[in-house]
Write a protein that holds these residues in place. Structure first.
Motif, PDB file in Angstrom:
ATOM      1  N   ARG A  35       0.818  -1.217   0.000  1.00 54.13           N
ATOM      2  CA  ARG A  35       0.000   0.000   0.000  1.00 54.13           C
ATOM      3  C   ARG A  35       0.856   1.273   0.000  1.00 54.13           C
ATOM      4  O   ARG A  35       0.554   2.242   0.692  1.00 54.13           O
ATOM      5  N   SER A  38      -1.198   5.606  -3.103  1.00 57.39           N
ATOM      6  CA  SER A  38      -2.497   6.088  -2.630  1.00 57.39           C
ATOM      7  C   SER A  38      -3.587   5.442  -3.484  1.00 57.39           C
ATOM      8  O   SER A  38      -3.312   4.856  -4.538  1.00 57.39           O
ATOM      9  N   ASP A  39      -4.837   5.549  -3.055  1.00 56.77           N
ATOM     10  CA  ASP A  39      -5.938   4.961  -3.819  1.00 56.77           C
ATOM     11  C   ASP A  39      -6.029   5.570  -5.220  1.00 56.77           C
ATOM     12  O   ASP A  39      -6.267   4.862  -6.205  1.00 56.77           O
ATOM     13  N   GLU A  41      -3.548   6.931  -6.958  1.00 58.41           N
ATOM     14  CA  GLU A  41      -2.408   6.453  -7.741  1.00 58.41           C
ATOM     15  C   GLU A  41      -2.636   5.015  -8.201  1.00 58.41           C
ATOM     16  O   GLU A  41      -2.301   4.642  -9.333  1.00 58.41           O
ATOM     17  N   ASN A  71       4.124  11.867  -3.282  1.00 58.90           N
ATOM     18  CA  ASN A  71       3.044  11.335  -4.109  1.00 58.90           C
ATOM     19  C   ASN A  71       2.943  12.166  -5.378  1.00 58.90           C
ATOM     20  O   ASN A  71       2.907  13.391  -5.333  1.00 58.90           O
TER      21      ASN A  71
END
Length: 212
Positions: A35, A38-39, A41, A71
């Motif tokens: 993980r 990020s969601d 990405e 990010n």
């Protein structure tokens, strides 16, 4: 991933070139299972082609390798950007090389492998007033630098102006180390001048432009 011995650091800008060793499955497992992405990405990653997935993972691994846990996000034109305050990013890939530029200023970067193929497509990006200063003995070198400059300008502008013939212009220059080349983004109402820098790294040309 091997750290390649080219880097440029100053107070405002970092430019790093890596050599990409393709550990796709290892990297994909590391980034998805742990993980690290990020969601947003992860969703973006899953929408990419296999080639783009390799590049996506390579860039993020390179950033983590040098201790920069940032990010990266993309706008509607898939231009990368950072949420870090006052920081801009530009990325480029060519075969096994990955180039990353992070700056306090808007920046565009390009890396291209030296290939004869560029001679065949020069009509798509080389203006008539640019062809007159090219030394025919070093045509491929000049073409790669001119292409790299226009690609960097395109990234700098965010992909708004798409014609490499109509919207970008490179001033005459000679091949020499640490050369600064004047170039232009040409708009309907006015033109803006920039300075481009290039380096030959083995069989690749690295070009970057910083908008100060």
């Amino acid at each position: 991933m091997d750290f390649y011995p080219y880097k440029f650091y100053n107070l405002h800008t970092k430019i790093i070139v890596f050599r990409w060793v393709r550990w796709e499955h290892f990297l994909e497992n590391m980034f998805l299972e742990k993980r690290i992405l990020s969601d947003k990405e992860k969703m973006f990653f899953l929408s990419l082609s296999e080639k783009r997935k390799r590049e996506f993972l390579g860039i993020r691994y390179a950033l983590r390798y040098i201790g920069m846990k940032m990010n990266i996000f993309y706008n509607e034109k898939r231009k990368p950007f950072l949420f870090s305050e006052g920081k801009y990013i530009s990325l480029s890939h060519s075969f096994e090389k990955i180039a990353i530029a992070i700056s306090s200023y808007h920046i565009g970067i390009d890396i291209e492998k030296l290939r004869h193929k560029i001679v065949k497509i020069k009509k798509k990006f080389l203006r008539e007033d640019e062809s007159i200063f090219i030394n025919p003995n070093y045509e491929e070198d000049y073409l790669h630098i001119i292409w790299g400059i226009k690609e960097s300008l395109y990234k700098l502008e965010g992909g708004i102006f798409y014609s490499f013939l109509d919207h970008y212009k490179v001033s005459p220059f000679c091949l020499k180390k640490d050369s600064c080349i004047s170039c232009w983004i040409i708009k309907k109402t006015y033109s803006k001048k920039y300075s481009a820098f290039y380096r030959k790294i083995e069989e690749h040309y690295l070009v970057y432009i910083i908008d100060k």
